[in-house]
Design a protein around this motif. Structure first.
Motif, mmCIF file in Angstrom:
data_model
loop_
_atom_site.group_PDB
_atom_site.id
_atom_site.type_symbol
_atom_site.label_atom_id
_atom_site.label_comp_id
_atom_site.label_asym_id
_atom_site.label_seq_id
_atom_site.Cartn_x
_atom_site.Cartn_y
_atom_site.Cartn_z
ATOM 1 N N TRP A 22 48.123 38.731 42.031
ATOM 2 C CA TRP A 22 47.116 38.364 43.014
ATOM 3 C C TRP A 22 47.479 37.117 43.792
ATOM 4 C CZ3 TRP A 22 41.359 39.506 42.097
ATOM 5 C CH2 TRP A 22 41.201 40.854 41.790
ATOM 6 N N ILE A 44 49.071 38.769 35.531
ATOM 7 C CA ILE A 44 47.939 38.089 36.147
ATOM 8 C C ILE A 44 47.751 36.740 35.466
ATOM 9 C CG2 ILE A 44 46.256 39.242 34.664
ATOM 10 C CD1 ILE A 44 44.366 39.266 37.159
ATOM 11 N N LEU A 92 43.391 44.614 41.433
ATOM 12 C CA LEU A 92 44.591 44.182 40.712
ATOM 13 C C LEU A 92 45.582 45.329 40.601
ATOM 14 C CD1 LEU A 92 46.313 42.346 38.850
ATOM 15 C CD2 LEU A 92 44.932 43.201 36.950
#
Length: 179
Positions: free
Chosen positions: A7, A26, A44
């Motif tokens: 991200w 992540i 995601l």
């Protein structure tokens, strides 16, 4: 291999090897955001390469990225909140006991890898597996590689790689799945 947040693109590893392959995970702040809103997991997954599914602690699919949905030939509504074996059409998920409840499920490499990663936090990389899948023309055997990575709490990311149909034996699976 470098690991970066899918991200925010921050480095996830202390030591980065420049020029090597990149894997996505992540970071904690982004994870907190995703877990606060389960629909954010779709966002995601959309950033990850290859077919990837998010699996919860009960073996249910939370979500799948576009490549996974395309490979499975299914929409979100046919995947989300369903047991993994039912989603991939495992031949044993159609038995009366259902996915995860038959004697065959104890040897399922998908289930084993996802549970191992969930329990230990350790990723599995390129695990070779074989699965009987229900198709419109009957059960077909497929060989593939898969990788798992723990996202948080009970959630594991499952990436399916190099799926190939085989016709006869496990020995053929060994030669067919070489990649």
């Amino acid at each position: 291999m470098r690991r970066i947040c899918a991200w925010c693109h921050k480095a996830l590893d202390e030591e980065l090897v420049d020029g090597g392959p990149i894997s996505h995970g992540i970071c904690t702040p982004c994870l907190d955001y995703v877990l606060a809103d389960r629909t954010a997991i779709r966002g995601l997954l959309s950033t990850l390469e290859g077919p990837v599914l998010a699996v919860d602690g009960e073996g249910r699919i939370i979500s799948a990225n576009w490549l996974a949905r395309q490979a499975l030939g299914k929409e979100h509504s046919q995947i989300e909140n369903r047991l993994g074996g039912a989603v991939i059409e495992c031949q044993y998920s159609h038995l009366p006991e259902g996915c995860g409840k038959t004697i065959h499920c104890t040897g399922c490499q998908i289930r084993g890898s996802v549970n191992f990663t969930r329990e230990t936090g350790k990723a599995c990389q390129r695990v070779k597996a074989q699965q009987g899948i229900m198709t419109p023309t009957g059960v077909k055997t497929f060989c593939y590689y898969m990788s798992t990575e723990k996202l948080a709490d009970e959630t594991v990311l499952l990436r399916i790689e190099e799926v190939r149909e085989v016709k006869n034996t496990e020995a053929e699976c060994d030669s067919a799945a070489v990649g």
